[in-house]
Design an enzyme around this catalytic site. Structure first.
Site, PDB file in Angstrom:
ATOM      1  N   ARG A  32       1.105   4.323  -2.781  1.00  0.00           N
ATOM      2  CA  ARG A  32       0.930   5.744  -2.490  1.00  0.00           C
ATOM      3  C   ARG A  32       2.191   6.559  -2.743  1.00  0.00           C
ATOM      4  O   ARG A  32       2.126   7.789  -2.831  1.00  0.00           O
ATOM      5  CB  ARG A  32       0.509   5.916  -1.030  1.00  0.00           C
ATOM      6  CG  ARG A  32      -0.840   5.320  -0.733  1.00  0.00           C
ATOM      7  CD  ARG A  32      -1.424   5.867   0.513  1.00  0.00           C
ATOM      8  NE  ARG A  32      -0.592   5.609   1.691  1.00  0.00           N
ATOM      9  CZ  ARG A  32      -0.992   5.843   2.922  1.00  0.00           C
ATOM     10  NH1 ARG A  32      -2.186   6.340   3.135  1.00  0.00           N
ATOM     11  NH2 ARG A  32      -0.216   5.596   3.946  1.00  0.00           N
ATOM     12  N   TYR A  67       0.843  -1.201   0.000  1.00  0.00           N
ATOM     13  CA  TYR A  67       0.000   0.000   0.000  1.00  0.00           C
ATOM     14  C   TYR A  67       0.877   1.249   0.000  1.00  0.00           C
ATOM     15  O   TYR A  67       0.588   2.231  -0.685  1.00  0.00           O
ATOM     16  CB  TYR A  67      -0.883  -0.046   1.246  1.00  0.00           C
ATOM     17  CG  TYR A  67      -2.003   0.958   1.296  1.00  0.00           C
ATOM     18  CD1 TYR A  67      -3.020   0.940   0.347  1.00  0.00           C
ATOM     19  CD2 TYR A  67      -2.063   1.906   2.311  1.00  0.00           C
ATOM     20  CE1 TYR A  67      -4.054   1.834   0.422  1.00  0.00           C
ATOM     21  CE2 TYR A  67      -3.107   2.806   2.391  1.00  0.00           C
ATOM     22  CZ  TYR A  67      -4.098   2.774   1.441  1.00  0.00           C
ATOM     23  OH  TYR A  67      -5.127   3.665   1.524  1.00  0.00           O
ATOM     24  N   CYS A 116      -8.642   9.130   1.741  1.00  0.00           N
ATOM     25  CA  CYS A 116      -7.840   7.925   1.532  1.00  0.00           C
ATOM     26  C   CYS A 116      -6.417   8.243   1.100  1.00  0.00           C
ATOM     27  O   CYS A 116      -5.460   7.779   1.684  1.00  0.00           O
ATOM     28  CB  CYS A 116      -8.505   7.020   0.501  1.00  0.00           C
ATOM     29  SG  CYS A 116      -9.998   6.297   1.149  1.00  0.00           S
ATOM     30  N   HIS A 117      -6.266   9.035   0.043  1.00  0.00           N
ATOM     31  CA  HIS A 117      -4.923   9.276  -0.468  1.00  0.00           C
ATOM     32  C   HIS A 117      -4.665  10.750  -0.706  1.00  0.00           C
ATOM     33  O   HIS A 117      -3.783  11.125  -1.467  1.00  0.00           O
ATOM     34  CB  HIS A 117      -4.681   8.465  -1.738  1.00  0.00           C
ATOM     35  CG  HIS A 117      -4.943   7.010  -1.529  1.00  0.00           C
ATOM     36  ND1 HIS A 117      -6.152   6.433  -1.824  1.00  0.00           N
ATOM     37  CD2 HIS A 117      -4.198   6.039  -0.975  1.00  0.00           C
ATOM     38  CE1 HIS A 117      -6.116   5.163  -1.482  1.00  0.00           C
ATOM     39  NE2 HIS A 117      -4.961   4.892  -0.960  1.00  0.00           N
ATOM     40  N   GLY A 118      -5.473  11.593  -0.093  1.00  0.00           N
ATOM     41  CA  GLY A 118      -5.166  13.014  -0.052  1.00  0.00           C
ATOM     42  C   GLY A 118      -5.384  13.792  -1.340  1.00  0.00           C
ATOM     43  O   GLY A 118      -4.729  14.814  -1.548  1.00  0.00           O
TER      44      GLY A 118
END
Lengths: 289, 439, 183
Positions: B299, B295, C147-149
């Site tokens: 990201r 994960y 979640c991921h900005g």
């Protein structure tokens, strides 16, 4: 070998730091107050008197808005539950359904049913087998009665929050007057333990944003809100602790059973490991490796 | 694998069966008389522990499926029915939920052990790749299993992971709709995930059989990386390996039981005790701990498609490992430089796991702001994860291939039993000469 | 055995045309291969949305429920739908950025109906990995994905973070000044 162990320890440390991370990262609420619970530790179990007091708080205060739909009335009389009575257990050929206290509690509620003869929709008194009746018919009705906010179902609340019963206790005792400079909306209340980010409501410097967040629920408990049957003083602190313990029971009714089973399993496994180690030494005695 | 079997049927029934289906002979040759290197350490017990994990997950899972209801309206309540009303349901469900984590702890140790002792090198490439296939199936199974309780993390985890496929050019949206069976993750998705979650463990069991078969064809590696050359190097599997594996298993069970009985929810997320709500995403959504490193790689890359490719690439590296490592010496015991990189690699994976659990923008050292690079402050978890991800890929794609060519290795022993060391120059012969020598 | 016979006879190196017996073998293999491929179609296609899922009706929404500066989230086809009543300042902020460097260039006017600039109707699913962005978050006052900005502006356009596209605008029409039909 020592070096290897230290590497493993470092790795384990990093992992735990990573797992602990989310709790600290979300929001800027104060960490929950640490309460000593009777159900802490490997041999901990629920305190039945406390669960009864907690049930009373739930019944007289919380249940006006909060559902507890996964719990049945009969659960109150199950082993470990607030109204467990050995006379009404399998030992005496009975079940918690026969417990008169449980029956009386169930009778206070009405559930929707269908008349089997006429087919009409009717209301009948609840039986111990029924689930707790929700105060609102559906989510929309619950929101409409509570200024748009939905009072969460309490069946699993103590497990659905990162810090469990400590969090519930902290919220209940964590209301405070909003500090000057905090813009607060109608129907909102400031609570130091509520998750949230108050930066955009704060007029002061960004380094000194107050901890906590806004909660739609008005402070639900105050001293002497309920009268405990066992004569315990009904302070805010006592009420908050008791209802938090009750909600932990509601979320994890098998906690006593789990910890007791666990103790026996751990002892069994330790003995078995000892035997296996002895066999291992014996088998390998004459072999270099 | 051995040319001759030492099994001798003793009773009439055994002789009768042996002439028709020599299954007792197979078991005897594989798990009793099977020659095992005498120097296997405790890191080698995780194969047995993993088979225990698989059995535990299969049994508890089949039982849970007897009580679970895979519809979006009923899934959450049926899990609570198991927890509250089914006899010992709480025990079986906690065993299954924590068993998944235990399975991954064991598989990561097992894989790192293989990496350290070079257990993927010739002739064990197929053995290693089958292991990677098992790992991939485990990830798919664990992901779909986590969706089944239909809590907030289940639902939004499923949304994020299925949307990964949407990153593929052209076919992406069609694939996600096909996976969902609708316009979003919903009841049809849950139902098919349940079906596949039931199927995949049996496929894992099938590949495990191939994995053990391949192991018995090429023989076990050992901490020296030198193949057994004589009877002095090996011991029969039973009782020597069985008793050692058994002891390690019972220690592992102690850890497992500790989680099940005393910290059953510590490895999960509190949000998953809130029923799924498609309209609100939890403030801090993270996968289960065993997916966190991948994960974090996802990201670390600011582009959607390349992030997904990097994440799958990280797994693809494992499959290619037998051909990426060029060293002739198997065990890192005799590869001092590679050993240092191995430990840095382990730390990099842990850092990636840590980054996966944190918000990308969060500073690593609290309160310190440095300067903005590309899209985030240099003192942030997103940059730490980039650093660690860079090392992860460098380890597989640059360090292992180049190190094998330039590294100065230590002398490797002649055989497992003899302390005599062969000259480093003879290592290639020593490392590849012996497959036919075993038992 | 048959396999090797076929292989040997049709080996192009020999330059011989396949004879009739080989044709029968080839056909015997090709027919079930085609059958299996045809059978795979229903087996794969069953996973696609079923007829009742596809039949999900369009919804009508009463705009008078949304106060200025607020947003209401409704569920449409299993996904959240944002209906936002924008303030004049929010519209101005969105229009001002029409020509700044955008990842997915689109003007604010393209994302609303003419004359109804205050009403922004969007599918509330982050174009990165499908989380539900939170209202009013992020540096542009639009939405912020937890979640991921990913950060969206007050027009729902992607401004920061990993999402590749703007929040999608569904097909919708105004039935009256206070009523829209979505889908």
């Amino acid at each position: 070998m020592l070096r290897k162990l230290s590497v493993i320890a470092a790795v384990a440390g990093l992992l735990t730091a990573g797992l602990a991370g989310p709790a600290l990262a979300s929001g800027h609420a104060l960490p929950a107050k640490e309460v000593k619970w009777s159900f802490d530790g490997p041999l901990g179990k629920f305190d039945q008197a406390q669960l009864q007091r907690g049930y009373k708080v739930y019944r007289e205060v919380c249940s006006a808005c909060h559902a507890m739909s996964l719990v049945s009335f009969r659960n109150l009389g199950d082993k470990g539950g607030p109204f467990y009575d050995e006379k009404y257990s399998a030992k005496h050929g009975k079940t918690s359904n026969d417990n008169p206290k449980v029956k009386a509690i169930a009778k206070e509620y009405e559930v929707a049913d269908i008349d089997s003869e006429t087919g009409d929709a009717i209301k009948r008194p609840a039986t111990p087998a029924d689930h707790f009746v929700s105060p609102f018919a559906n989510e929309a009705a619950a929101r409409a009665s509570n200024g748009g906010a939905l009072p969460p179902d309490m069946s699993l609340l103590a497990k659905a929050r990162e810090e469990g019963p400590n969090h519930i206790y902290s919220i209940l005792t964590g209301y405070a007057a909003p500090p000057a400079g905090l813009k607060i909306g109608d129907n909102q209340h400031y609570n130091k333990y509520m998750a949230g980010d108050l930066t955009s409501y704060w007029s002061g410097s960004h380094e000194h944003v107050p901890p906590g967040g806004f909660i739609a629920m008005a402070p639900p408990l105050k001293a002497n809100q309920v009268t405990f049957d066992d004569g315990a003083p009904a302070t805010l602190d006592q009420e908050a602790k008791d209802v938090s313990a009750f909600l932990m029971w509601a979320a994890e009714p098998k906690l006593d059973e789990r910890k007791q089973t666990g103790f026996a399993v751990m002892i069994y496994l330790l003995l078995f490991s000892g035997l296996l180690y002895a066999s291992y030494r014996k088998v390998w005695k004459n072999e270099s490796h | 694998m051995s040319g001759h079997s030492t099994y001798e049927p003793k009773t009439g029934i055994e002789r009768w069966l042996d002439a028709r289906l020599p299954i007792v002979r197979l078991g005897y040759d594989s798990f009793v008389d099977y020659p095992t290197p005498r120097n296997l350490n405790y890191w080698y017990t995780f194969g047995g522990i993993l088979s225990l994990c698989l059995a535990s997950q299969l049994i508890s899972g089949i039982i849970l499926a007897m009580h679970y209801n895979p519809g979006a309206d009923h899934a959450f309540a049926s899990v609570e029915h198991i927890m509250r009303d089914v006899n010992y349901g709480w025990l079986i469900r906690y065993m299954h939920a924590n068993g998944a984590s235990m399975f991954f702890i064991a598989v990561y140790i097992h894989m790192l052990r293989g990496l350290y002792y070079g257990s993927y090198k010739a002739p064990r490439e197929v053995l290693w790749i089958l292991g990677c296939v098992i790992y991939l199936l485990m990830m798919a199974t664990a992901f779909m299993g986590y969706v089944l309780p239909w809590g907030q993390m289940s639902f939004h985890g499923a949304v994020v992971i299925t949307n990964l496929f949407g990153a593929l050019p052209l076919v992406g949206p069609a694939i996600t709709t096909w996976l969902w069976g609708g316009f979003a993750v919903d009841s049809p998705t849950l139902n098919r995930f349940f079906s596949l979650h039931y199927l995949l463990p049996f496929m894992i069991a099938g590949v495990v059989i191939l994995h053990v078969w391949a192991l018995h064809v090429v023989g076990q590696n050992n901490p020296t990386g030198v193949d057994p050359k004589s009877k002095a190097d090996v011991l029969p599997f039973t009782p020597y390996a069985t008793v050692k594996d058994g002891f390690a298993m019972s220690l592992f069970l102690l850890l497992f039981a500790f989680f099940v009985f005393y910290m059953p929810n510590a490895l999960g997320h509190a949000d998953n005790y809130i029923p799924a709500n498609p309209l609100v995403t939890p403030a801090h959504i993270v996968p289960e701990w065993y997916f966190l490193p991948f994960y974090a790689i996802l990201r670390a890359v600011p582009d959607k498609l390349f992030g997904v490719l990097a994440m799958f690439g990280a797994i693809a590296c494992l499959f290619a490992l037998p051909w990426l490592d060029t060293s002739k010496v198997r065990s890192m015991r005799y590869r001092p430089t590679a050993r240092i990189h191995f430990f840095i690699f382990v730390v990099a994976c842990c850092i990636l796991g840590l980054c996966g659990a944190k918000l990308p923008s969060e500073p690593v050292i609290p309160g310190l702001t440095t300067f903005n690079l590309v899209d985030a402050d240099l003192n942030s978890f997103v940059w730490l994860s980039r650093l660690a991800a860079f090392y992860y890929f460098a380890f597989f794609l640059a360090i292992l291939p180049l190190l094998g060519l330039f590294e100065k290795t230590l002398p490797v022993p002649d055989s497992i039993a003899s302390p005599a060391l062969s000259h480093p120059a003879t290592i290639p012969a020593a490392a590849t000469a012996a497959p036919e020598m075993k038992g | 055995m048959a396999d090797t016979a076929v292989g040997a006879k049709t080996d192009p190196a020999h330059g011989e045309a396949p004879i009739r017996r080989d044709f029968i073998y080839i056909a015997t293999i090709a027919v079930p291969a085609g059958g299996a491929a045809s059978l795979a179609i229903p087996f794969i296609d069953q996973m696609n949305p079923s007829a009742d899922t596809l039949a999900l009706a369009s919804i009508e929404f009463d705009l008078s429920k949304v106060a200025v500066g607020q947003q209401v989230t409704v569920k449409w086809r299993g996904k959240p739908l944002f209906v936002r009543n924008r303030t004049a300042a929010e519209i101005a902020a969105a229009v001002k950025d029409d020509h700044s460097s955008l990842k997915d260039p689109q003007t604010d006017a393209d994302r609303v109906k003419p004359g109804k600039a205050n009403w922004l109707v969007l599918i509330g699913s982050c174009t990165h990995l499908g989380c539900v962005p939170t209202f009013g978050g992020g540096a542009y006052g639009g939405w912020f994905c937890p979640c991921h900005g990913s950060v969206y502006d007050t027009s729902g356009r992607i401004r920061q973070g990993p999402a590749p596209k703007n929040l999608a605008v569904p097909d919708y029409t105004f039935l009256s000044d206070t009523k829209v039909k979505i889908g």
